[in-house]
Enzyme design. Sequence first.
Site, PDB file in Angstrom:
ATOM      1  N   ASP A  36       0.814  -1.231   0.000  1.00 58.28           N
ATOM      2  CA  ASP A  36       0.000   0.000   0.000  1.00 58.28           C
ATOM      3  C   ASP A  36       0.841   1.273   0.000  1.00 58.28           C
ATOM      4  O   ASP A  36       0.406   2.311   0.491  1.00 58.28           O
ATOM      5  CB  ASP A  36      -0.961   0.048   1.213  1.00 58.28           C
ATOM      6  CG  ASP A  36      -1.742  -1.230   1.374  1.00 58.28           C
ATOM      7  OD1 ASP A  36      -2.237  -1.728   0.357  1.00 58.28           O
ATOM      8  OD2 ASP A  36      -1.847  -1.733   2.511  1.00 58.28           O
ATOM      9  N   GLY A  49      -3.951  -3.970  -4.716  1.00 58.54           N
ATOM     10  CA  GLY A  49      -4.941  -2.955  -5.087  1.00 58.54           C
ATOM     11  C   GLY A  49      -4.165  -1.708  -5.445  1.00 58.54           C
ATOM     12  O   GLY A  49      -3.798  -0.946  -4.572  1.00 58.54           O
ATOM     13  N   GLN A  97       2.386  -5.896  -3.223  1.00 56.82           N
ATOM     14  CA  GLN A  97       2.634  -6.019  -1.781  1.00 56.82           C
ATOM     15  C   GLN A  97       3.903  -5.235  -1.422  1.00 56.82           C
ATOM     16  O   GLN A  97       4.080  -4.161  -1.961  1.00 56.82           O
ATOM     17  CB  GLN A  97       2.725  -7.490  -1.336  1.00 56.82           C
ATOM     18  CG  GLN A  97       1.389  -8.229  -1.387  1.00 56.82           C
ATOM     19  CD  GLN A  97       0.978  -8.650  -2.784  1.00 56.82           C
ATOM     20  OE1 GLN A  97       1.737  -9.296  -3.470  1.00 56.82           O
ATOM     21  NE2 GLN A  97      -0.210  -8.300  -3.197  1.00 56.82           N
TER      22      GLN A  97
HETATM   23  P1  IMP Z   1      -2.571 -12.682   1.359  1.00 56.58           P
HETATM   24  O1  IMP Z   1      -1.585 -12.070   0.426  1.00 56.58           O
HETATM   25  O2  IMP Z   1      -3.995 -12.418   0.955  1.00 56.58           O
HETATM   26  O3  IMP Z   1      -2.293 -14.133   1.606  1.00 56.58           O
HETATM   27  O4  IMP Z   1      -2.415 -11.959   2.784  1.00 56.58           O
HETATM   28  C1  IMP Z   1      -1.258 -12.134   3.593  1.00 56.58           C
HETATM   29  C2  IMP Z   1      -0.911 -10.857   4.335  1.00 56.58           C
HETATM   30  O5  IMP Z   1      -0.446  -9.882   3.406  1.00 56.58           O
HETATM   31  C3  IMP Z   1      -2.090 -10.206   5.040  1.00 56.58           C
HETATM   32  O6  IMP Z   1      -1.632  -9.625   6.246  1.00 56.58           O
HETATM   33  C4  IMP Z   1      -2.568  -9.135   4.071  1.00 56.58           C
HETATM   34  O7  IMP Z   1      -3.217  -8.068   4.741  1.00 56.58           O
HETATM   35  C5  IMP Z   1      -1.246  -8.698   3.464  1.00 56.58           C
HETATM   36  N1  IMP Z   1      -1.375  -8.202   2.090  1.00 56.58           N
HETATM   37  C6  IMP Z   1      -1.514  -8.932   0.971  1.00 56.58           C
HETATM   38  N2  IMP Z   1      -1.566  -8.156  -0.103  1.00 56.58           N
HETATM   39  C7  IMP Z   1      -1.444  -6.900   0.325  1.00 56.58           C
HETATM   40  C8  IMP Z   1      -1.378  -5.638  -0.342  1.00 56.58           C
HETATM   41  O8  IMP Z   1      -1.430  -5.534  -1.573  1.00 56.58           O
HETATM   42  N3  IMP Z   1      -1.241  -4.555   0.469  1.00 56.58           N
HETATM   43  C9  IMP Z   1      -1.144  -4.657   1.825  1.00 56.58           C
HETATM   44  N4  IMP Z   1      -1.175  -5.802   2.473  1.00 56.58           N
HETATM   45  C10 IMP Z   1      -1.327  -6.918   1.745  1.00 56.58           C
END
Ligand code: IMP
Length: 429
Positions: free
Chosen positions: A13, A40, A223
């Site tokens: 983010d 996102g 990420q």
């Molecule tokens: P996952 O990627 O959905 O498996 O989530 C794993 C961790 O990464 C969680 O704590 C999410 O909130 C975080 N996370 C995954 N994608 C993003 C992103 O694009 N921005 C911020 N946090 C993320």
Amino acid sequence: MPGTVVVGVQWGDEGKGKVIDFLAERADVVVRFQGGPNAGHTVQVGSDVFKFRLLPSGMLRAETLNVIGNGVVVDPTVLEKEIAGIRARGFPATNLRISERAHVIMPYHRTLDGLEERMKGGLAAGTTLRGIGPCYEDKAGRFGIRIIDLIDEVVLREKLEAIVPIKQRVIEAFGGTERLSVDALFDEYREHGARMREYVVDTSSLLDAELASGREVLFEGAQGTHLCIDHGIYPYGTSSDCVAGFAAVGAGVGPARIDRVVGVTKAYTTRVGAGPFPSELPGEIGERIRQRGQEFGTVTSRPRRTGWLDLVMLRYSKRVNGLTGLAVTKLDTLGGLPKVNVCEAYEARGEKVEEFPASMRLLAACQPVYREFDGWPDLGPGEWRRIAEHGYDALPVEARDYLAHVAEAVGVPVQIVGIGKGREDTLEA
Ligand code: IMP
């Protein structure tokens, strides 16, 4: 600059979409190389806001080729919706290419994401529940379905017949009640394959040809470094490698093609999900930053945790990514605070900690050691826009002092500064 990687150097983010969109003006190709619809990426053009989850952030520039590389996990339902969404707003999406080798997020991956989180208790990462982890698990376990399989009915059926009974047993063992059907999945995913077919190519060959003819390629990280499966806050991060080195793997190009690595950081820190966060601001200032910065998840709408900028995290990110420059976003959000802090180091168990720890227990014990700076004025959007027009030297002196310290402490120049939402609200230092 034939190959530039843009990566997040915090917990995601950071404003990568905006930085990519800005740099894409000079690039010929934008490539996503890892992650999936957990991302996102927001791009704002004039008053039009676009939120991309799988589409690369160069999609709005018709002359720029946009590639979803082999390292990405693709949910066809999400992707098709995104394509339809931009088409409806006048962008034809003919500039998109998808790797044959990218893995497909199946409905059972989303189901298992929720079930696994529930089973994990204190180890739950607070995932986005988009099936990302279970899809990468299947990739490593060789149970995965790839994009190429969706356009080969024989392989698709063969794989589903082998995989679905196993997934059914796992779902039941994890306490799930969902019934999977090979026939229904076959029909649905064969149709996805037919709809996506026009975009599917060998993207590694495509990129090789582009780079060989001197075209400029931007590798778009998703990420952030501190969510990386290898270098992040394991087990609270994501399931893919989010660091610059993975751009070569996830796009299918040689590492020598990359000569520039831009790390994107906010002027402060945010985090969605679980895990230790040493510079977190649980009180009034944190809430002010959340509201002013609109710190709510693009994918999940969850309120983000907020805190001061953490230079221990950034120094670590510089090393593991080999950063050549920094982009600092949302400097305007901190405007109006009389004092602004940065975390220079941690203290834990009576000792100074200067390296970001691998142990989550040690990280949880870390207390921030702050250095205080004078804040800069609370300017309105019009005033920030005027600064953007006049250039870096028009920034308030306090903001320039802050940025100079960040550059010095991290050991890389600040090259880009974001002071508002739009494409125009970006400065080059
Ligand atoms: P996952 O990627 O959905 O498996 O989530 C794993 C961790 O990464 C969680 O704590 C999410 O909130 C975080 N996370 C995954 N994608 C993003 C992103 O694009 N921005 C911020 N946090 C993320």
